[in-house]
Design a protein around this motif. Structure first.
Motif, short mmCIF file in Angstrom:
data_model
loop_
_atom_site.label_atom_id
_atom_site.label_comp_id
_atom_site.label_asym_id
_atom_site.label_seq_id
_atom_site.Cartn_x
_atom_site.Cartn_y
_atom_site.Cartn_z
N GLU A 109 0.94 -1.19 -0.10
CA GLU A 109 -0.02 0.03 0.11
C GLU A 109 0.93 1.32 -0.08
O GLU A 109 0.65 2.23 -0.67
CB GLU A 109 -0.91 0.05 1.24
N ARG A 110 1.91 1.43 0.78
CA ARG A 110 2.73 2.42 0.80
C ARG A 110 3.47 2.72 -0.69
O ARG A 110 3.63 3.68 -1.23
CB ARG A 110 3.81 2.05 1.59
N ALA A 111 3.77 1.48 -1.25
CA ALA A 111 4.34 1.74 -2.72
C ALA A 111 3.30 2.12 -3.76
O ALA A 111 3.51 3.06 -4.30
CB ALA A 111 4.93 0.17 -3.13
N ALA A 112 2.27 1.72 -3.62
CA ALA A 112 1.10 2.12 -4.50
C ALA A 112 0.85 3.74 -4.27
O ALA A 112 0.49 4.12 -5.28
CB ALA A 112 -0.23 1.30 -4.48
N ALA A 113 0.79 4.07 -3.06
CA ALA A 113 0.41 5.53 -2.62
C ALA A 113 1.64 6.44 -3.36
O ALA A 113 1.39 7.43 -4.07
CB ALA A 113 0.48 5.75 -1.26
N LEU A 114 2.84 5.77 -3.45
CA LEU A 114 4.01 6.62 -3.97
C LEU A 114 3.88 6.72 -5.63
O LEU A 114 3.82 7.64 -6.20
CB LEU A 114 5.16 6.09 -3.44
N GLN A 115 3.44 5.35 -5.96
CA GLN A 115 3.34 5.55 -7.40
C GLN A 115 2.23 6.28 -7.83
O GLN A 115 2.28 6.84 -9.08
CB GLN A 115 2.57 3.89 -7.78
N SER A 116 1.25 6.68 -7.19
CA SER A 116 0.35 7.50 -7.79
C SER A 116 0.54 8.93 -7.41
O SER A 116 -0.33 9.92 -7.63
CB SER A 116 -1.22 7.09 -7.20
N ASP A 117 1.82 9.19 -6.89
CA ASP A 117 2.22 10.54 -6.92
C ASP A 117 3.49 10.76 -7.50
O ASP A 117 4.68 10.91 -6.98
CB ASP A 117 2.46 10.82 -5.32
N PRO A 118 3.48 10.82 -8.99
CA PRO A 118 4.74 11.08 -9.84
C PRO A 118 5.40 12.12 -9.33
O PRO A 118 6.80 12.03 -9.60
CB PRO A 118 4.11 10.93 -11.12
N VAL A 119 4.93 13.19 -8.98
CA VAL A 119 5.78 14.32 -8.63
C VAL A 119 6.75 13.94 -7.49
O VAL A 119 7.65 14.48 -7.60
CB VAL A 119 4.70 15.58 -8.22
N GLN A 120 6.22 13.40 -6.63
CA GLN A 120 7.07 12.86 -5.48
C GLN A 120 8.16 12.04 -5.93
O GLN A 120 9.47 12.22 -5.70
CB GLN A 120 6.11 12.02 -4.66
N ILE A 121 7.91 11.14 -6.81
CA ILE A 121 9.11 10.22 -7.46
C ILE A 121 9.95 10.98 -8.20
O ILE A 121 11.19 10.78 -8.01
CB ILE A 121 8.40 9.18 -8.11
N ASP A 122 9.31 12.13 -8.91
CA ASP A 122 10.47 12.88 -9.83
C ASP A 122 11.47 13.51 -8.55
O ASP A 122 12.62 13.95 -8.74
CB ASP A 122 9.57 14.07 -10.28
N LYS A 123 10.75 14.02 -7.43
CA LYS A 123 11.49 14.73 -6.59
C LYS A 123 12.49 14.08 -5.98
O LYS A 123 13.75 14.39 -5.98
CB LYS A 123 10.80 15.47 -5.52
N ILE A 124 12.38 12.86 -5.69
CA ILE A 124 13.23 11.96 -5.01
C ILE A 124 14.38 11.51 -6.11
O ILE A 124 15.61 11.80 -5.69
CB ILE A 124 12.45 10.59 -4.57
N LEU A 125 14.01 11.27 -7.53
CA LEU A 125 14.99 10.98 -8.07
C LEU A 125 15.99 12.19 -8.82
O LEU A 125 17.07 11.95 -8.85
CB LEU A 125 14.55 10.25 -9.62
N THR A 126 15.24 13.33 -8.57
CA THR A 126 16.10 14.71 -8.99
C THR A 126 17.04 14.94 -7.87
O THR A 126 18.13 15.17 -8.04
CB THR A 126 15.22 15.56 -9.05
N LYS A 127 16.56 15.02 -6.55
CA LYS A 127 17.37 14.99 -5.47
C LYS A 127 18.54 13.77 -5.18
O LYS A 127 19.54 14.45 -5.13
CB LYS A 127 16.64 14.96 -4.02
N GLY A 128 18.29 12.65 -5.77
CA GLY A 128 19.14 11.59 -5.54
C GLY A 128 20.26 11.89 -6.59
O GLY A 128 21.36 11.74 -6.29
#
Ligand code: TRP
Length: 334
Positions: A291-310
């Motif tokens: 469920e945590r993974a699905a919640a993140l998956q549905s928030d592409p902006v958040q994933i963008d942020k994580i990958l950009t910062k990383g």
């Protein structure tokens, strides 16, 4: 404050969803290490090109892996999470290391020989130099420890050799990295039919994935291989039965594990009951991660942020290393 922490690095190829073997064999370990070391964890998307030429699913797979890594315990505020292909410094180091890697040693690598057997129609040069790219991944951050499974130890040994060769020829730039795991966490997660380890892309019905739904988890566990049960007290467990006990030990309570051990040793075990219990406890374990993974998956902006910062953090470290490498090699004409 982070300055004197030792550096840990590991990577995973985006060739399939995460399963219990990845979780208990790698991710759990990584999540623990992020509290004690300066950690870099990345998606090895360039490496996947050596076996998966079709890149159409790469983006969604990479992003879902990032979600699963975080759902499974990685914290982007504690460690650096990035995609390999966002770090152009890696291929430059790969080029230098390629001049220190010999054809003979590359051809002798076990993973290369396996791939030659598995895909005789596509023995590309990337496959041959796979360990060199992996060495570049590791050395670009001057990592000290690389948490990997047994199957990767030869690659780490090769990385050590390349690092030593470089240091010897051009000056001490690289720490010589070591394979590392918290030994108590090194459990072997067997496929549900007892035939080898759980795998990312093969035998999907015998592998439990972190994104399996409750019904599927139950179905897989209920059809796991068992037998009539032992006829002699205290028998040795067949591999496929041991595999189920291992899972029970990881997700069920100590009392439950003890009860089924007792029943097994007294030849009164009912595998149907044991599998029902295991399914129930497995669902309790996997559901929040899924469920945590699905919640993140549905928030592409958040994933963008994580990958950009990383990528920013990883490039900072990579650029600093590459500058030292270029100086050592003499590629500085201005
Ligand atoms: N070869 C690793 C695997 O298949 C993935 C990987 C790529 C890796 N680069 C790495 C692991 C660097 C550790 C360090 O599992």
């Amino acid at each position: 404050m982070e300055k004197n922490k030792e550096i840990v690095l590991s990577g995973i190829r985006p060739t399939g969803f995460l399963h219990l073997g990845n979780y208990f064999g790698a991710l759990k370990n990584w999540a623990r290490m992020q509290n004690e070391y300066e950690c870099y964890f990345f998606i090895a998307d360039w490496h996947s090109l050596t076996t998966h030429a079709d890149t159409s699913g790469l983006k969604s797979m990479t992003r879902s892996l990032v979600s699963e890594l975080i759902a499974g315990g990685l914290d982007p505020d504690k460690c650096t999470i990035y995609a390999q292909s966002d770090i152009p410094e890696i291929p430059e180091l790969y080029l230098y290391l390629n001049m220190l890697a010999y054809k003979g040693e590359l051809e002798k690598t076990v993973t290369f020989k396996d791939k030659v057997r598995q895909q005789p129609e596509n023995i590309n040069a990337g496959l041959l130099t796979y360990p060199v790219l992996q060495a570049a991944d590791i050395l670009i951050h001057r990592a000290h420890y690389v948490p990997v499974g047994k199957d990767q130890e030869q690659h780490i040994e090769m990385t050590r050799n390349f690092a030593e060769r470089f240091n010897h020829r051009y000056g001490e730039i690289f720490p010589v990295p070591k394979a590392f795991s918290y030994s108590e966490d090194l459990v072997k997660i067997l496929s549900l039919d007892g035939s080898g380890k759980m795998s990312k892309s093969e035998q999907q019905m015998n592998t439990i994935y972190l994104n399996d739904d409750d019904v599927l988890i139950t179905k897989k566990i209920m059809k796991a291989k068992t037998d009539q049960g032992p006829v002699l007290a205290n028998s040795k467990k067949p591999e496929y039965i041991q595999g189920l006990f291992t899972l029970l030990g990881l997700v069920s309570s100590h009392e439950i594990l003890k009860k089924f051990e007792y029943d097994f040793n007294h030849c009164q075990i009912r595998y149907g009951d044991m599998k029902k219990q295991l399914a129930e406890d497995m669902i309790r374990f996997i559901k929040p991660i899924r469920e945590r993974a699905a919640a993140l998956q549905s928030d592409p902006v958040q994933i963008d942020k994580i990958l950009t910062k990383g990528a920013e953090k990883a490039r900072k470290s990579a650029t600093a290393t590459l500058l030292e490498v270029r100086k050592a090699l003499g590629f500085r004409y201005l």
